[in-house]
Design a protein around this motif. Structure first.
Motif, short mmCIF file in Angstrom:
data_model
loop_
_atom_site.label_atom_id
_atom_site.label_comp_id
_atom_site.label_asym_id
_atom_site.label_seq_id
_atom_site.Cartn_x
_atom_site.Cartn_y
_atom_site.Cartn_z
N LEU A 110 12.35 -4.26 -18.73
CA LEU A 110 13.61 -3.52 -18.91
C LEU A 110 13.96 -3.42 -20.40
N LEU A 114 14.44 -0.05 -22.59
CA LEU A 114 15.69 0.24 -23.31
C LEU A 114 15.44 0.42 -24.80
N TRP A 117 13.74 3.65 -25.38
CA TRP A 117 14.70 4.73 -25.19
C TRP A 117 15.54 4.93 -26.45
N LEU A 118 15.99 3.81 -27.01
CA LEU A 118 16.85 3.90 -28.19
C LEU A 118 16.05 4.26 -29.45
N LYS A 126 21.94 8.47 -25.52
CA LYS A 126 21.69 7.26 -26.30
C LYS A 126 22.91 6.34 -26.33
N VAL A 129 23.11 4.36 -23.18
CA VAL A 129 22.01 3.40 -23.10
C VAL A 129 22.26 2.24 -24.07
N PHE A 132 24.81 0.01 -22.54
CA PHE A 132 24.17 -0.72 -21.45
C PHE A 132 23.33 -1.87 -22.02
N THR A 133 22.57 -1.55 -23.08
CA THR A 133 21.68 -2.55 -23.66
C THR A 133 22.47 -3.72 -24.23
N PHE A 137 22.84 -5.33 -20.12
CA PHE A 137 21.51 -5.96 -20.12
C PHE A 137 21.55 -7.47 -20.36
#
Lengths: 370, 259
Positions: A110, A114, A117-118, A126, A129, A132-133, A137
């Motif tokens: 995960l 992440l 993704w970033l 972004k 995310v 979230f991170t 997370f």
């Protein structure tokens, strides 16, 4: 009548650069062989590199043994990578119970998704995310790694180890020390004497003590001072120590960036009616942080490598696990392989950070530094 | 712009002076940099401030939006007295646009973002509306085609025009110009002055610290000459340039007009 003055009636068209300065050959001519002395030096250096690198390649790749499960598989003169592959699981997970290792896999898979993704430009959402991170997370990771609820088996942090422990310490250290460093750097430049004083004392204290001392203090001294029923986890104490220690360095790196921003930027923000926090967050910090990316990543890399110091307080990170494996009586005498492998793993992570930072620098360059 | 001009003439309190500076004194440490400055600026008045370097002219206009703090005297901007209260200062600054010698554009933001930043964060405008206003003003300073470039990609003259547009986007009541053409190549001075002259003709209240005497002759209602932290002479431009009264002014004018 002739005079000294001249004048031009036609402008000169731009021409292509001469052949010699372009292409592979041009590069070699310009950089390695642009004169007799340079040519000699180049040849000598190339010879020396070949003499040093070839034996290593022979040992590490050509003569090495790769397949097998015991030391009997290692018959050649080269490296015995069987030592690594036989202990691969424990190098990754430490003493984490085998049945629960899927939890570690999920957390780091995960995390990898992440971060990718970033890090990769052009991916959508972004902002969400990132939130979230940073918020969701860590909670997920905590419950998965520690367990003890939702029917998951409890895994005490002393069972953590290997690469997962190294990455946990590094990620927490990096994510914690950057914002803390920013706050300290801003505080140190504050006009309020109290805020400034606190920040200066904090930075100078943590910068002034060696990391080993910090770790010892965290693991040995701290429990002596706090009441017995208040039992912090040893890893947590080490994490906090590492975070504070590196945030002090980070603060000074960031302060150097803040220092480099001209007074005019702040004044322009003031003249537009922007508040202190708007000026800091929208004008000063984006420029200052961009300017000190090399310094920040340098600190990240130091932090990453220094995670291996936790072995002195009895936490088994990647290096400590490999060292522990060296004392296994079945595998005596493979320390070179162990250390080379540990070095390679550290190098891959650090070099990736370094390359990514260079890429980000190029991407963020808006043409104002020429 | 006609809409903005119209709204300004109907603004409340439009009969009082825009800026009242009363017995202003300022020290840098023990150095007395502004001495007993008294200056009233009416709405729509254009003032040019000149004087030798170190005479305090920049410091004076920087006091008007509190980039410099003064120790004695009072400043009232559009009816709001200046205090040390941050909220009050920010309130005044929203009404006072400023253009700097070194442009001070934000290099990490595009031209358009430079113009939108304070509209979005100070005036709390939606982005679309802020961008519309920004494009209007960029159009007026004839640089709309560069809106998506970064300041580092523009020439000095272009950057200064963006800086003017950025200040105008806040729809200020007063514009302060702190030597806006001093850092420019000669070729670029004219394009910036043209924008300023146009602004003056539209009725903007302006205070310009500048050595562009041509500009002073064209647009100024009053020229102020400062030396050693004080106002030495204050006169309409024709009188100022044709019969300067003080010796200091005569000497200064002969030095900058003589070559």
């Amino acid at each position: 009548m002739t005079t000294d003055s001249t004048f031009r009636t036609e402008m000169i068209e731009a021409r292509e650069a001469p052949n010699q300065s372009r292409g592979v050959i041009g590069w070699f001519r310009a950089n390695l062989f642009n004169g007799p002395i340079n040519s000699i030096v180049s040849v000598v250096v190339i010879y020396l590199i070949a003499r040093l690198v070839w034996p290593f390649l022979e040992w590490a790749v050509i003569d090495a043994d790769w397949i097998g499960t015991t030391r009997d598989a290692c018959t050649g003169d080269g490296a015995c990578w069987v030592f690594i592959s036989a202990r691969f699981e424990s190098i990754i997970y430490g003493f984490y119970p085998e049945a629960a290792r899927w939890r570690v896999d999920i957390v780091f898979a995960l995390l990898a998704i992440l971060v990718a993704w970033l890090a990769i430009p052009g991916t959508p959402r972004k902002k969400w995310v990132a939130l979230f991170t940073l918020i969701v997370f860590p909670i997920i990771a905590y419950f998965l790694l520690v367990g003890g609820s939702f029917g998951l088996e409890y895994v005490p942090t002393r069972a953590w180890g290997g690469l997962m422990l190294t990455l946990t310490i590094a990620v927490v250290g990096i994510v914690g020390s950057l914002p803390l460093g920013i706050i300290l750097a801003l505080g140190r430049r504050s006009k309020m004497p109290f805020v400034k004083g606190i920040c200066v004392i904090f930075i100078e204290f943590w910068r002034g003590v060696p990391l080993i001392t910090v770790l010892f203090m965290a693991s040995v001294m701290l429990p002596l001072f706090v009441p017995g029923n208040l039992d912090f986890d040893k890893l947590l104490r080490a994490l906090i120590g590492i975070m504070f220690f590196w945030s002090a360095y980070m603060a000074e790196v960031i302060r150097s960036g803040l220092q480099a921003i001209g007074k005019g930027q702040n004044e322009a923000g003031q003249a537009l009616g922007l508040s202190y926090w708007h000026r800091t967050g929208l004008i000063i910090l984006p420029q200052a942080l961009k300017m000190v990316i090399p310094g920040i990543v340098n600190t990240f890399i130091s932090l990453f490598k220094d995670t291996s110091l936790v072995l002195i307080i009895g936490l088994f990170d990647l290096l400590a696990i490999i060292r522990a494996g060296l004392t296994d009586s079945n595998w005596l005498g493979f320390s070179t392989e162990g250390y080379v492998f540990a070095a390679a793993v550290f190098w891959v992570f650090c070099f990736s950070m370094s390359r990514y930072s260079q890429y980000i620098e190029r991407r963020l360059n808006t043409g104002h530094k020429r | 712009m006609s809409e903005a001009t119209a709204s300004r003439t109907t603004a409340p309190g439009s009969d009082g002076p825009m800026i009242e500076i009363d017995h202003l004194n300022k020290w840098y440490g023990s150095f007395h940099v502004l001495r007993d400055i008294n200056l009233n600026v009416a709405k729509g008045e254009r003032i040019v401030i000149c004087g030798p370097s170190g005479s305090g002219k920049s410091t004076m206009i920087r006091c008007i939006n509190h980039l410099e703090e003064h120790q004695q005297g009072s400043i009232v901007v559009n009816g709001v007295p200046m205090t040390n209260d941050v909220k009050r200062i920010e309130q005044i600054r929203r009404n006072v646009g400023m253009v700097f010698q070194h442009f001070n554009l934000f290099p990490h933001l595009t031209v358009l973002e430079n113009c939108c930043l304070s509209q979005i964060w100070v005036q709390k405008k939606p982005r679309a509306e802020a961008e519309k206003t920004a494009m209007e003003y960029l159009e007026r300073v004839q640089i709309a085609d560069q809106a998506l470039k970064y300041p580092g990609q523009l020439s000095g003259g272009q950057q200064q025009r963006v800086a003017i547009a950025r200040a105008l986007c806040m729809r200020p009541e007063v514009m302060l110009f702190d030597e806006p053409t001093s850092a420019l190549d000669p070729e670029m001075i004219k394009e910036v002055l043209d924008v300023m002259i146009e602004l003056a003709h539209e009725g903007m209240t302006m205070l310009c610290v500048t050595h562009e005497m041509g500009f002073a002759k064209t647009v100024a209602d009053r020229v102020i000459f400062m030396d050693q932290g004080q106002i030495i002479e204050e006169a309409p431009p024709t009188e100022f340039f044709n019969n300067p009264r003080s010796e200091r002014t005569q000497l200064f004018l002969s030095q900058i007009l003589g070559h």
